[in-house]
Design an enzyme around this catalytic site. Structure first.
Site, short mmCIF file in Angstrom:
data_model
loop_
_atom_site.label_atom_id
_atom_site.label_comp_id
_atom_site.label_asym_id
_atom_site.label_seq_id
_atom_site.Cartn_x
_atom_site.Cartn_y
_atom_site.Cartn_z
CB SER A 94 -32.64 53.70 -0.91
OG SER A 94 -32.76 55.10 -0.77
CG LEU A 95 -28.63 53.77 2.93
CD1 LEU A 95 -27.20 53.43 3.34
CD2 LEU A 95 -29.41 54.20 4.14
NE ARG A 119 -29.14 59.08 -1.25
CZ ARG A 119 -29.97 58.16 -0.78
NH1 ARG A 119 -29.93 57.83 0.51
NH2 ARG A 119 -30.85 57.57 -1.58
CG HIS A 203 -36.43 56.93 -3.36
ND1 HIS A 203 -35.27 57.07 -4.07
CD2 HIS A 203 -36.10 56.33 -2.20
CE1 HIS A 203 -34.26 56.56 -3.37
NE2 HIS A 203 -34.74 56.11 -2.22
#
Length: 315
Positions: A94-95, A119, A203
């Protein structure tokens, strides 16, 4: 021996992370200074001396974890480790995908910090608090977990968000649908199924407003070809083209993190060793459950940095 450098995602944050790296390596300290300047905030003070609750806020945790990962990488570099020579691939959860791109020189550290701040804020603002949720389903394979999510949706959003390892899938969506998924998973034989303490349903399709924000933010940032290929979350394959990377980072906001498949892909490409760069050991645990033959090393302290660097000269 082929090696991949991987970078952790949200959940690994802890007060004090990276402080010993910054104290031991001027290049590591410089990363935190650069991130502070990019954000116009003493994020380093929060990371090292702040409150855990404040650090855990998505808009703080994301750039903080990236800074810690890149600080660890700079410490490795100070010990003579060159990413382009030491690794065949980079990947992040993810990040962590942003950390991987910063590590491989595709995006500047300052731009990465600003992107992750945007984000984090966009993901938090996309869904009102209490409307969405995420849950971990343990002991179900991905196909079963995905079927559970689809059955639980009942006109709402409920998606398999993170395919972490063979027995851990995270679902995300409307809170009521995710709660239904928890009960269905238990009925299908899950060892455990529980809601996660997160502030937003990452997500999944509910993150569409955040994807729009990131599309604009990413369009304004220079992205270069990474020094080694990135194994992208949503594709579980290697990419190097900057335009493709930009598009996949947008898609990642609403798309599934295909971590299990990403690790399997790297193993199929000949990777035999995984270095987890930054805070925590969560990815190493997942890797061991996905591919038992892969060796794992965590690199988040000065001692781990020097041991990792020494392992290269030994070989």
């Amino acid at each position: 021996m082929s090696r991949a450098f991987v970078f952790p995602g949200q959940g690994a944050q802890v007060i004090g992370m990276g402080a010993d790296l910054a104290a031991s390596y001027p290049a590591a300290r410089a990363v935190f200074d650069e991130v502070d300047e990019a954000l116009g905030q003493k994020l380093s003070a929060l990371i090292w001396e702040g409150a855990q609750d404040e650090l855990t806020l998505t808009e703080n945790a994301q750039p903080a974890l990236m800074a810690t990962s890149i600080a660890a990488l700079r410490a490795l570099e100070a010990e003579g480790v060159n990413l382009a020579k030491a690794a065949s691939h980079v990947a992040g959860h993810s990040l962590g995908e942003y950390s991987a791109l910063a590590a491989a020189g595709a995006i500047s550290v300052a731009d990465t910090a600003r992107l992750l701040r945007i984000r984090g804020q966009a993901m938090q603002q996309a869904v009102p608090v209490g409307v969405g949720a995420m849950a971990a389903l343990l002991g179900l394979d991905f196909e079963t977990a995905r079927a559970v999510a689809q059955e639980a949706a009942q006109g709402e959003v409920c998606q398999a968000a993170n395919d972490n390892d063979p027995a851990q899938v995270v679902v995300s969506g409307h809170k009521s649908a995710v709660e239904r998924a928890v009960e269905l998973a238990k009925a299908r034989g899950a060892k455990r199924a529980m809601l996660l303490p997160v502030s937003a349903p990452f997500h999944c399709a509910l993150m569409a407003p955040a994807a729009e924000v990131m599309a604009k933010a990413l369009s304004e940032v220079a992205i270069h070809a990474p020094a080694v290929p990135l194994v992208a979350n949503v594709r579980a394959q290697a990419v190097t083209d900057p335009a493709e990377i930009r598009a996949l980072l947008v898609e990642q906001v609403t798309g599934s993190v295909r971590w299990r498949e990403s690790v399997q892909y790297m193993e199929a490409q000949g990777v035999t060793e995984i270095w987890e760069i930054g805070a925590g050991k969560a990815l190493s645990g997942m890797v061991r459950r996905i591919a038992r033959d892969l060796s794992c090393r965590t690199i988040g302290t000065p001692d781990e940095v020097t041991a990792a660097a020494a392992s290269l000269t030994e070989k």
